[in-house]
Scaffold this active site. Structure first.
Site, short mmCIF file in Angstrom:
data_model
loop_
_atom_site.label_atom_id
_atom_site.label_comp_id
_atom_site.label_asym_id
_atom_site.label_seq_id
_atom_site.Cartn_x
_atom_site.Cartn_y
_atom_site.Cartn_z
CB SER A 1 74.60 70.66 1.34
OG SER A 1 74.09 71.84 1.93
CE LYS B 1 72.65 67.93 2.95
NZ LYS B 1 71.32 67.64 2.78
CG HIS C 1 75.51 70.19 6.17
ND1 HIS C 1 74.20 70.43 5.80
CD2 HIS C 1 76.24 71.22 5.70
CE1 HIS C 1 74.16 71.56 5.12
NE2 HIS C 1 75.37 72.06 5.04
CG ASN C 2 70.74 68.68 6.49
OD1 ASN C 2 71.73 69.03 5.86
ND2 ASN C 2 69.64 68.28 5.90
CD GLU D 1 70.64 73.82 6.64
OE1 GLU D 1 71.45 73.13 5.96
OE2 GLU D 1 69.44 73.90 6.35
#
Ligand code: 2AM
Length: 515
Positions: free
Chosen positions: A152, A206, A209-210, A213
């Protein structure tokens, strides 16, 4: 000894000692996929003293890269998979940065004939974690170490220091650790990269994480909408607010870029460019994956869910235009009803901060459940540290989460840590007051609202699910359990009870089953 046996032995001994006398095989790592992310990661690796062998399906891109960006650096080209594999030291380390999906499988198939046991394939793309689980299992049977790594930070992060979240074959980690940690972003001297866990754990983290976000971006958008539509702030004023917030508890990459966006004018007429952008959001699906996974695992990750749905609603532009002409609601005509703008902005900051704490709490709840269900050991402090720098959600706030999990790795819920408990208590008045105004004036705040609903739900010892259970039992004989202390002859302890709710025939009957 036959010559082939000798050469096999020399391969094995090179493998063990790490020596490699073959001049051709001097590449430390190979990278497939020369789009900008791939190119920038190669340049980053070369800057840190590694020799990288570059390959791309369209091989003209290899030549172009070598003649331009890669010129004079420790970067070699390959025009076939065979050449790539020949140019690498053993065990081979090959990183894929290609489009997620079929291209990843295709490259793995193409690589296999040229690989030996112990060689390492790393998928650095945005693969969905079930695909990574499957590839890991398949490659384990072939003796190939497979790593799925979240990357990222976008193009700039790849060049100057991304956040890297590798997971998969633990045996690969000692061979890739120094490259990964050297090229990763650093926070307080610590690399934003550590081993995440087995199989698809890296891509899973990940994905979360997205999702987070998505949540952070939606929260910021709601704050902007409230300032614009209730406060009637100019973009310059909003830019000043984001600039101020970026010096406090909300200090983060996303608040920083929002500040810049607010100040950015279209040079044609010197008016804010952001106001000229069509209000329909796109999405590539990683937020949706997180929300779907949360539903699968039964964890209320409501804020990410709302953030995904908010994008869906935004995309229904035509219907919204029609509805805006038909559906009535409160409207602010003329001046802003807000008298004390400073207090309004301070309340909003608290609302944003509290909602963000809820979103991260939900994200870690999800990862804790995934660790249980998938039998992964996830290191929460390490994950927070990986997100602390380099990536899109990087923020000072993640430093607090890192500290909380370092202090107590078994923390059941982030909100139970005194730091976040206190922060939420302090933020609550402003949070509720902001939401009250949004509701009064008809401004949609799906993410802020769900955060507060979750908070109030979590802190409710008693929820109305008792009635829900009664309804289920009424129409479907789904049975229910009795509240401790309320047991009697009709409602026995430790049993699943079904009641004849309609009492047809005048009697109230119950049947019970062992719990
Ligand atoms: P290309 O330059 O040959 O298109 C990002 O798109 C990267 O993924 C690029 O390196 C691109 O290669 C590669 N890529 C995209 N689709 C691919 C496919 N179907 N097979 C192989 N590589 C692909």
């Amino acid at each position: 000894m036959t010559s082939s046996a000798v050469s096999r032995l020399s391969v094995i001994s090179n493998h063990i000692t790490g020596n490699n006398t073959n001049n051709e095989s001097r590449g430390d790592i190979g990278l497939i996929g020369l789009a900008v992310m791939g190119q920038n990661l190669i340049l980053n690796m070369a800057d840190h003293g590694y020799t990288v062998v570059a390959y791309n399906r369209t091989t003209s891109k290899v030549d172009h890269f070598l003649e331009n960006e890669a010129k004079g650096k420790s970067i070699l080209g390959a025009h076939s998979i065979k050449e790539l594999c020949e140019k690498l030291k053993r065990p081979r380390r090959i990183m894929l940065l290609v489009k997620a999906g079929a291209p990843v499988d295709s490259f793995i198939d193409q690589l296999l004939p040229y690989l030996e046991k112990g060689d390492i394939i790393i998928d650095g793309g945005n693969s969905h974690f079930p695909d990574t689980n499957r590839r890991y299992d398949e490659l384990q049977t072939k003796g190939i170490e497979f790593v799925g790594s979240g990357v990222s930070g976008g193009e700039e992060g790849a060049r100057t220091g991304p956040s890297l979240m590798p997971g998969g074959s633990q045996a690969a980690w000692p061979h890739i650790k120094s490259i990964f940690q050297d090229i990763a972003a650093k926070t307080d001297g610590e690399p934003c990269c550590d081993w995440v866990g087995p199989a698809g754990a890296g891509h899973y983290v990940k994905m979360v994480h997205n999702g987070i976000e998505y949540g952070d971006m939606q929260l910021i958008c709601e704050a902007y909408d409230i300032m614009k539509r209730i406060g009637k702030f100019s973009n310059k004023e909003m830019g000043d607010v984001f600039a101020k917030w970026n010096k406090g508890v909300l200090d983060s990459f996303l608040v920083e870029i929002t500040r810049d966006i607010m100040y950015f004018n279209d040079p044609n007429d010197n008016t804010p460019l952001v106001e000229k952008i069509l209000d329909t959001a796109g999405q590539k699906g990683t937020g949706k994956w997180t929300a779907v996974n949360a539903l699968d695992l039964g964890i209320p990750v409501t804020l990410i869910g709302e953030a995904v749905f908010a994008r869906c609603l935004s995309a229904m532009k035509h219907e919204r235009v029609e509805a805006s002409k038909k559906l009535q609601g409160p409207e602010i005509t003329g001046e802003s009803p807000i008298k004390d703008k400073e207090a309004f902005v301070d309340d909003l900051e608290q609302a944003l901060y509290a909602s963000k704490i809820i979103s991260y709490t939900q994200g870690f709840m999800l990862m804790n459940q995934a660790a249980k269900d998938y039998k992964w050991k996830l290191n929460n402090a390490g994950i927070a540290l990986m997100w602390r720098g380099g990536c899109i959600i990087r923020s000072v706030f993640l430093g607090e989460i890192t500290a909380a999990y370092k202090e107590n790795p078994l923390l059941e819920n982030l909100l139970f840590h005194p730091f976040f408990d206190k922060a939420i208590i302090k933020a609550q008045k402003g949070w509720r007051s902001t939401l009250g105004k949004a509701i009064e004036y008809g401004i949609p705040t799906p993410a802020f609202s769900t955060a507060l609903a979750f908070y109030d739900g979590l802190r409710s010892e008693r929820l109305p699910a008792n009635l829900l259970q009664a309804q289920r039992d009424y129409f479907g004989a789904h049975t229910f359990q009795v509240l401790p202390g309320k047991e009697n002859e009709l409602l026995p302890k430790d049993k699943w009870v079904h009641i004849n709710w309609t009492g047809r025939g005048g009697d109230v009957s119950a049947s019970s089953y062992d719990a």
